[in-house]
Design a protein around this motif. Structure first.
Motif, short mmCIF file in Angstrom:
data_model
loop_
_atom_site.label_atom_id
_atom_site.label_comp_id
_atom_site.label_asym_id
_atom_site.label_seq_id
_atom_site.Cartn_x
_atom_site.Cartn_y
_atom_site.Cartn_z
N GLY A 122 0.80 -1.22 0.00
CA GLY A 122 0.00 0.00 0.00
C GLY A 122 0.83 1.26 0.00
O GLY A 122 0.35 2.34 0.36
N HIS A 123 2.09 1.14 -0.42
CA HIS A 123 3.00 2.30 -0.45
C HIS A 123 3.08 2.87 -1.86
O HIS A 123 2.95 2.15 -2.84
CB HIS A 123 4.41 1.89 -0.01
CG HIS A 123 4.52 1.63 1.45
ND1 HIS A 123 5.73 1.48 2.08
CD2 HIS A 123 3.59 1.47 2.42
CE1 HIS A 123 5.53 1.24 3.36
NE2 HIS A 123 4.24 1.22 3.59
N THR A 124 3.32 4.17 -1.91
CA THR A 124 3.63 4.82 -3.18
C THR A 124 5.09 5.24 -3.12
O THR A 124 5.48 6.03 -2.25
CB THR A 124 2.75 6.06 -3.40
OG1 THR A 124 1.37 5.67 -3.42
CG2 THR A 124 3.09 6.74 -4.72
N VAL A 125 5.90 4.67 -3.99
CA VAL A 125 7.34 4.92 -3.96
C VAL A 125 7.77 5.64 -5.22
O VAL A 125 7.41 5.25 -6.33
CB VAL A 125 8.11 3.59 -3.83
CG1 VAL A 125 9.61 3.85 -3.80
CG2 VAL A 125 7.67 2.84 -2.59
N THR A 126 8.55 6.69 -5.05
CA THR A 126 9.12 7.41 -6.17
C THR A 126 10.63 7.18 -6.19
O THR A 126 11.31 7.46 -5.20
CB THR A 126 8.84 8.93 -6.06
OG1 THR A 126 7.42 9.14 -6.02
CG2 THR A 126 9.43 9.67 -7.25
N ALA A 127 11.12 6.61 -7.28
CA ALA A 127 12.55 6.33 -7.38
C ALA A 127 13.35 7.63 -7.31
O ALA A 127 12.94 8.65 -7.86
CB ALA A 127 12.85 5.60 -8.67
N MET A 133 13.51 1.67 -3.90
CA MET A 133 12.68 1.40 -2.72
C MET A 133 13.34 1.97 -1.47
O MET A 133 14.54 2.26 -1.49
CB MET A 133 12.48 -0.12 -2.56
CG MET A 133 11.48 -0.74 -3.50
SD MET A 133 11.47 -2.55 -3.40
CE MET A 133 12.80 -2.96 -4.55
N PRO A 134 12.57 2.13 -0.38
CA PRO A 134 13.16 2.62 0.86
C PRO A 134 14.35 1.76 1.29
O PRO A 134 14.35 0.54 1.15
CB PRO A 134 12.01 2.49 1.87
CG PRO A 134 10.78 2.63 1.04
CD PRO A 134 11.10 1.94 -0.26
N GLY A 135 15.37 2.43 1.80
CA GLY A 135 16.56 1.74 2.28
C GLY A 135 17.62 1.53 1.23
O GLY A 135 18.79 1.31 1.56
N ALA A 167 15.04 -1.14 6.29
CA ALA A 167 13.92 -1.12 5.36
C ALA A 167 13.54 -2.53 4.93
O ALA A 167 12.35 -2.86 4.79
CB ALA A 167 14.26 -0.26 4.14
N GLY A 168 14.54 -3.38 4.72
CA GLY A 168 14.27 -4.75 4.34
C GLY A 168 13.52 -5.50 5.42
O GLY A 168 12.59 -6.28 5.14
N ALA A 169 13.90 -5.28 6.68
CA ALA A 169 13.20 -5.93 7.79
C ALA A 169 11.76 -5.47 7.88
O ALA A 169 10.85 -6.26 8.19
CB ALA A 169 13.94 -5.65 9.10
N GLU A 170 11.51 -4.19 7.59
CA GLU A 170 10.13 -3.68 7.60
C GLU A 170 9.29 -4.38 6.52
O GLU A 170 8.15 -4.78 6.76
CB GLU A 170 10.12 -2.17 7.37
CG GLU A 170 8.72 -1.57 7.38
CD GLU A 170 8.70 -0.07 7.12
OE1 GLU A 170 7.60 0.49 6.98
OE2 GLU A 170 9.79 0.53 7.04
#
Length: 213
Positions: A122-127, A133-135, A167-170
């Motif tokens: 449910g995230h919106t990610v902008t490169a 992705m985060p992290g 971020a990977g753990a999340e």
């Protein structure tokens, strides 16, 4: 025994413990459901928009960069502890990445998606500058790591990998809860434990080098 040798022994033991934990988690994921491939093939494949498929795709990309950073620092320092950690990350995350790509193939799902990453969360990610992705490290940060040497390379790597692992753990926690397949739930749960252990190890390594996470 020299002071340098005495100082390296705790880190060597800690690195060895992390490797044993990581390999144990990987073995658990592989061996626990011994009929996992057959079960995956015989049951209905996860839906295209499922957490299982989304996590497998996104984490495969996330892991690929972690392996890349580990290879970079391995060649930029002679520090035994950092090189051992890099070796652990290369082996563990390359193994896990192969498992996820294998499941995608078994499920008949493409290994990449034209849609944006992390939609399953449910995230919106902008490169940003190559960080998908985060992290993830940016292209600029990766170039700086490639140009660094010795302690500078070690600190840059440890900071980047700490952020990467957090971020990977999340993502893994979300998949462990939302995934419908036992394969993904088990693997994601193992990732959380393994990456938390390495985050703690890297915090100690940064402190020894006079840097904060």
């Amino acid at each position: 025994m020299t002071s340098a040798a005495r100082a390296s022994r705790p880190m060597a033991l800690a690195g060895g413990a992390v490797l044993l934990l990581a390999l144990g988690l990987v073995a658990l994921m592989v061996l626990r459901p011994s009929s996992a491939p057959a079960a995956a093939a015989s049951s209905a494949a996860p839906a295209e928009a499922s957490a299982d498929v989304g996590f497998a795709r996104d984490m495969a990309v996330h892991h690929q960069q972690a392996v890349e950073m580990a290879f970079i620092v391995r060649d930029r320092t002679s520090d035994v502890a950092v090189r051992r950690l890099a070796y652990d990350i290369i082996n563990t995350q390359a193994n896990q990445r192969g498992m996820m790509l294998g499941w995608l193939e078994t499920w008949g799902r493409a290994k990449s998606s034209p849609g944006p990453p992390m939609e399953w969360m449910g995230h919106t990610v902008t490169a940003r500058d190559g960080a998908l992705m985060p992290g993830m490290a940016t292209d600029t940060e990766l170039d700086a790591l490639r140009s660094a040497k010795g302690k500078d390379a070690e600190v840059r790597f440890l900071k980047l990998m700490t952020r990467h692992h957090r971020a990977g753990a999340e993502m893994a926690r979300a998949a462990a809860t939302a995934a419908g397949t036992e394969e993904i739930r088990n693997l994601a749960s193992g990732m959380v434990l393994g990456q938390q252990s390495e985050i703690a190890l890297m915090a100690d390594m940064l402190q020894e080098r006079g840097a904060a996470a």
